[in-house]
Enzyme design. Structure first.
Site, PDB file in Angstrom:
ATOM      1  CG  PHE A 151       4.562   8.207  -4.261  1.00 11.59           C
ATOM      2  CD1 PHE A 151       4.105   9.392  -4.194  1.00 11.59           C
ATOM      3  CD2 PHE A 151       4.025   6.899  -2.974  1.00 11.59           C
ATOM      4  CE1 PHE A 151       4.337  10.099  -2.809  1.00 11.59           C
ATOM      5  CE2 PHE A 151       4.315   8.165  -2.166  1.00 11.59           C
ATOM      6  CZ  PHE A 151       4.449   9.393  -1.494  1.00 11.59           C
ATOM      7  CG  ASP A 236       7.737   1.184  -5.455  1.00 10.16           C
ATOM      8  OD1 ASP A 236       7.267   0.502  -4.515  1.00 10.16           O
ATOM      9  OD2 ASP A 236       7.934   1.796  -5.557  1.00 10.16           O
ATOM     10  CE  LYS A 266       1.933   2.762   0.273  1.00  6.20           C
ATOM     11  NZ  LYS A 266       1.734   3.262   1.447  1.00  6.20           N
TER      12      LYS A 266
END
Length: 469
Positions: A151, A236, A266
């Site tokens: 993802f 990532d 985030k």
């Protein structure tokens, strides 16, 4: 009349779902009602939430991993309010902003690997889009490899390197020239790299969907193979970075792994102002921004906003000052070992895996005949529903917010704020133990509720996606 946000919120309190059904996302509002998650939260502090009835909850979701420092952290808030009081300019655009330079210096010191330039974004998806562009430009190649179950975001380019078909469906054609390889399989990666047309391999060092931890040595071998075949290795770290696994980056756990690009976001925001960062080697950056005419060939309007930079700097300071990485390791081990002990007592628990405060509880077919009947019946009605038999009573009966780890997975993911303490861990373990005890009684009230939700989800047209949350 001056704008009064406090009065506005008070006037509309409790209208959350009506407003969303009318103006924002009616389907998601319906899903939340279907699974009993339609709460109206009005206060938050650290790892805890309170609803409009005064009930307290333990947040084991942390805004999908945003709130490492907990919600409404006072030090991050203080830094932001002090900055706003200074009337300092932001987003002049035709300048070199001071605070983005300071934050870039701080990030480079923590990331390492000789990644000596930083490009700022607003989100993780934007960061991964940037990595794709940079890799293609720097290598002169076009093919991007990604891992199964990956993802990386939901914008067009990021979606093109997503392993989840549920997210991709309906949006074709996506970015051309991408390919998927099995996560953790170095031989399959090398086979794909041999084609010679690969610009980059992008991978989460710990995958968010399912909390999949790679085999020892895989990340080091992946980076070696990328160098061998002239591709870039992109880590990532949007969800697994910023101390979640007990190290600043999840890839820091593996000696010999050397990414060419690292993507962060985030938790860098502190939960206040969106911010992301893409760290690269200088030679990559220089191929993208190769001449004075190309000095802004890739840019982001809000990427270097001063308020976002303050949030990033304050978040790093809190991570260090409060030793949150050490706490992630300690609390993660207590939580993981407690869950592993329960796996010996409860047939439905097939695996518990964790790295720091990134944990997965995976469920599977039990051995007992009666429990097998319950499992087979509910998964036949809706393959995604079993986990809701855990998340729903955790919220309703024990005030614990969790979520299924992804579509078509019988796994619950725990990514709580890194500020949780032993009492919070005890709160979760006690509630989870009670829910497991209920699920291991078939037939029973909890199973009746699951069958009712399954029938309602099918009749309302939400089906699997409703169950997946």
């Amino acid at each position: 009349m001056p704008f009064d946000i406090t009065t506005l919120m008070a006037e509309h309190q409790g209208r959350n779902y009506a407003l969303h059904e009318a103006h924002v996302n009616p389907r998601f509002a319906k899903v939340l009602k279907l699974i009993g998650f339609d709460r109206c939260y009005v206060r938050a502090s650290g790892p805890h939430l309170w609803d409009d009835h005064g009930r307290q909850y333990l947040d084991m979701l942390a805004g999908y991993g945003v709130f490492h420092a907990g919600r409404n952290h006072p030090e991050i808030r203080r830094a932001l309010t002090e900055f706003m009081a200074a009337d300092y300019p932001s987003l002049v655009q035709m300048e070199a902003p001071l605070l983005s330079g300071v934050l870039a210096e701080e990030l480079k010191a923590r990331v390492g690997y000789g990644l000596d330039t930083v490009y700022f974004t607003s989100t993780g998806a934007e960061g991964n889009e940037t990595a794709i562009k940079f890799a293609r430009c720097a290598t002169g190649k076009s093919h991007i490899l990604f891992a199964s179950s990956a993802f990386h975001g939901l914008t067009n380019g990021a979606l093109s390197v997503n392993g989840g078909q549920d997210f991709r469906a309906g949006f074709d054609p996506l970015l051309p020239d991408t390919g998927m390889v099995p996560f953790g399989d170095a031989a399959a990666l090398e086979q794909a790299l041999r084609a010679g047309n690969v610009a980059a391999f992008i991978v989460e060092p710990v995958q968010g969907k399912g909390v999949n931890i790679p085999p020892d040595g895989y990340l080091a071998e992946a980076s070696r193979l990328c160098r061998k075949y002239g591709a870039l290795f992109v880590a990532d770290e949007v969800q697994c970075g910023m101390g979640r696994t007990g190290r600043f980056l999840a890839i820091h756990h593996e000696e010999g792994a050397e990414p060419d690009i690292v993507v962060l976001s985030k938790a860098l925001s502190g939960g206040y102002v969106p911010v992301g960062a893409v760290l690269t080697r200088r030679e990559i950056y220089d191929k993208v921004f190769s001449t004075l005419d190309r000095a802004v060939v890739h840019s982001s309007t809000f990427g270097q906003g001063s308020l976002a930079m303050v949030a990033g700097l304050a978040s790093l300071a809190v991570l260090d000052d409060e030793r949150l990485m050490e706490n992630a390791t300690r609390m993660g081990d207590i939580l993981g070992r407690g869950l592993a002990e329960m796996a010996g007592r409860y047939e439905f628990i097939h695996d518990v895996r964790w790295r720091g405060l990134m944990l997965a509880i995976e469920f599977g077919r039990p051995k007992s005949f009666s429990l097998k009947t319950g499992w087979s019946t509910i998964t036949r009605l809706n393959p995604d529903l079993f986990c809701q038999g855990v998340t729903i009573p955790l919220l309703e009966d024990h005030g614990i917010l969790t979520q299924v780890a992804g579509h078509h997975l019988t796994t619950i993911k725990l990514i709580p704020p890194l500020v949780i303490d032993e009492s919070d861990v005890g709160w979760f373990l006690e509630g989870f133990d009670a829910v497991m005890a209920q699920l291991h009684k078939f037939p029973g009230p909890l199973w009746e509720s699951l069958f009712r939700i399954a029938k309602n989800s099918v009749s309302s047209g939400n089906g699997r996606r409703a169950a997946a949350g």
